[in-house]
Design a protein around this motif. Sequence first.
Motif, short mmCIF file in Angstrom:
data_model
loop_
_atom_site.label_atom_id
_atom_site.label_comp_id
_atom_site.label_asym_id
_atom_site.label_seq_id
_atom_site.Cartn_x
_atom_site.Cartn_y
_atom_site.Cartn_z
N GLU A 253 0.83 -1.20 0.00
CA GLU A 253 0.00 0.00 0.00
C GLU A 253 0.87 1.26 0.00
OE1 GLU A 253 -0.29 -2.48 2.16
OE2 GLU A 253 -2.29 -3.33 1.92
N ALA A 254 1.96 1.23 0.77
CA ALA A 254 2.85 2.39 0.82
C ALA A 254 3.52 2.62 -0.53
CB ALA A 254 3.90 2.20 1.91
N ILE A 255 3.93 1.55 -1.19
CA ILE A 255 4.56 1.68 -2.51
C ILE A 255 3.57 2.30 -3.49
CG2 ILE A 255 5.53 0.43 -4.48
CD1 ILE A 255 6.64 -1.61 -2.50
N ALA A 256 2.34 1.76 -3.52
CA ALA A 256 1.33 2.26 -4.45
C ALA A 256 0.99 3.72 -4.16
CB ALA A 256 0.08 1.40 -4.36
N LEU A 264 8.99 10.49 -7.81
CA LEU A 264 10.30 9.89 -7.59
C LEU A 264 10.26 8.38 -7.80
CD1 LEU A 264 11.46 11.77 -4.36
CD2 LEU A 264 12.00 12.32 -6.74
N PRO A 265 11.39 7.78 -8.20
CA PRO A 265 11.45 6.31 -8.29
C PRO A 265 11.28 5.68 -6.91
CG PRO A 265 13.31 7.33 -9.43
CD PRO A 265 12.64 8.41 -8.65
N VAL A 266 10.63 4.52 -6.87
CA VAL A 266 10.41 3.81 -5.61
C VAL A 266 11.12 2.46 -5.66
CG1 VAL A 266 8.69 2.81 -4.06
CG2 VAL A 266 8.19 4.95 -5.25
N LEU A 267 11.84 2.17 -4.60
CA LEU A 267 12.62 0.94 -4.49
C LEU A 267 12.07 0.11 -3.33
CD1 LEU A 267 16.48 0.67 -4.53
CD2 LEU A 267 15.23 -0.10 -2.52
N ALA A 268 11.96 -1.21 -3.53
CA ALA A 268 11.51 -2.12 -2.47
C ALA A 268 12.69 -2.96 -2.00
CB ALA A 268 10.38 -3.01 -2.98
N ASN A 269 13.04 -2.82 -0.73
CA ASN A 269 14.11 -3.62 -0.15
C ASN A 269 13.49 -4.89 0.42
OD1 ASN A 269 16.23 -4.76 1.20
ND2 ASN A 269 16.82 -2.92 2.32
N LEU A 286 5.14 -9.13 -6.51
CA LEU A 286 4.20 -8.30 -5.74
C LEU A 286 4.70 -6.87 -5.65
CD1 LEU A 286 1.61 -8.38 -4.03
CD2 LEU A 286 3.03 -8.95 -2.05
N ALA A 287 6.00 -6.70 -5.41
CA ALA A 287 6.57 -5.35 -5.31
C ALA A 287 6.46 -4.62 -6.65
CB ALA A 287 8.04 -5.45 -4.88
N ILE A 288 6.74 -5.32 -7.74
CA ILE A 288 6.66 -4.70 -9.07
C ILE A 288 5.21 -4.37 -9.41
CG2 ILE A 288 7.01 -5.13 -11.53
CD1 ILE A 288 9.46 -6.81 -10.76
N ALA A 289 4.27 -5.24 -9.04
CA ALA A 289 2.86 -4.97 -9.30
C ALA A 289 2.39 -3.72 -8.54
CB ALA A 289 2.01 -6.18 -8.90
N ALA A 290 2.96 -3.48 -7.36
CA ALA A 290 2.60 -2.30 -6.57
C ALA A 290 3.20 -1.03 -7.16
CB ALA A 290 3.05 -2.47 -5.13
N GLY A 291 4.20 -1.18 -8.04
CA GLY A 291 4.79 -0.02 -8.71
C GLY A 291 6.26 0.18 -8.47
#
Length: 297
Positions: A253-256, A264-269, A286-291
């Motif tokens: 939810e935070a990524i989306a 800004l670009p968003v990165l998921a660690n 899942l991370a890529i689907a969120a954006g």
Amino acid sequence: MIIVMQPHASEAAVQNVVQFIRAQGLTEHLSRGTEHIIIGAVGDERVFDPAQIEALPEVERAIRIMQDWRIISREAWADDTQIKIRGIPFGGTSAPQTIAYIGSLKTSETQASVHQAPAVLLDPFYLPANPYAPFSPQSETDIARQLQHSIAHWHGAQKAVAIRIRDSAHIQAALNAEADLLYLGGELINNRYILHELGSLNTPAIVCKDIHHTVRDWLIAAEQIVLRGNQHILLGEAGTLSLHGAPIRLDVEAIAQAKQQSHLPVLANISTLAHRLMPLATLRQLAIAAGADALIE
């Protein structure tokens, strides 16, 4: 308030808007793109109406922004920002990139997946929270020497190198070793001194929220860096508290929300997230689907 100039607006028109903003007792912040120039009016913008700005020469539109971040807002810049680090594109229309989490400064023991990633993340300043964990303290000189050797190794392998910063003193050590990207996480995103110091640099940085931070906390921290002049910022998400027994989970939810409210670009660690119930490949999808524009694995 955000003022968007017409494509390829003249410098005279830009300065005309700047003078108008200053005359109202506000300060300006300029962001120059390939076609548009975005001017942020910082201060109590209620002293004038957007129509007054839009009447000025070569102004395309003026937007009153309600949230506490402006320069990084989606209203300020509709297109996704792309940041290139050693030629590697993050964000924009590029495919999601992978950063391999190495952790230590060792260069000999690496997995095969590391060699496929265009960038690596090192954590040379890590200290275990557990007082009973085995730990061999090193001098700052030894760490600095090993850090320079490690970064030189990865640069020789044609990889960009990110360094996790755990104290303000670590920033200069990372820069001296020619780090390409600074990773700021945990409680440090509440440290205004460090945020302002990163803002005075021209080095790309990842602003990564902790498990208890809200999206508002996250975006305000990034805004403080950008306001100081550093436009090369990525937003990082490293997990949030889980309701199902696992230590932390991916905050999709935070990524989306970040992708919706910021350019800004968003990165998921996902390197430290619990994988007991979900394969790494599924977590990545899942991370890529969120954006997410990039992943740390």
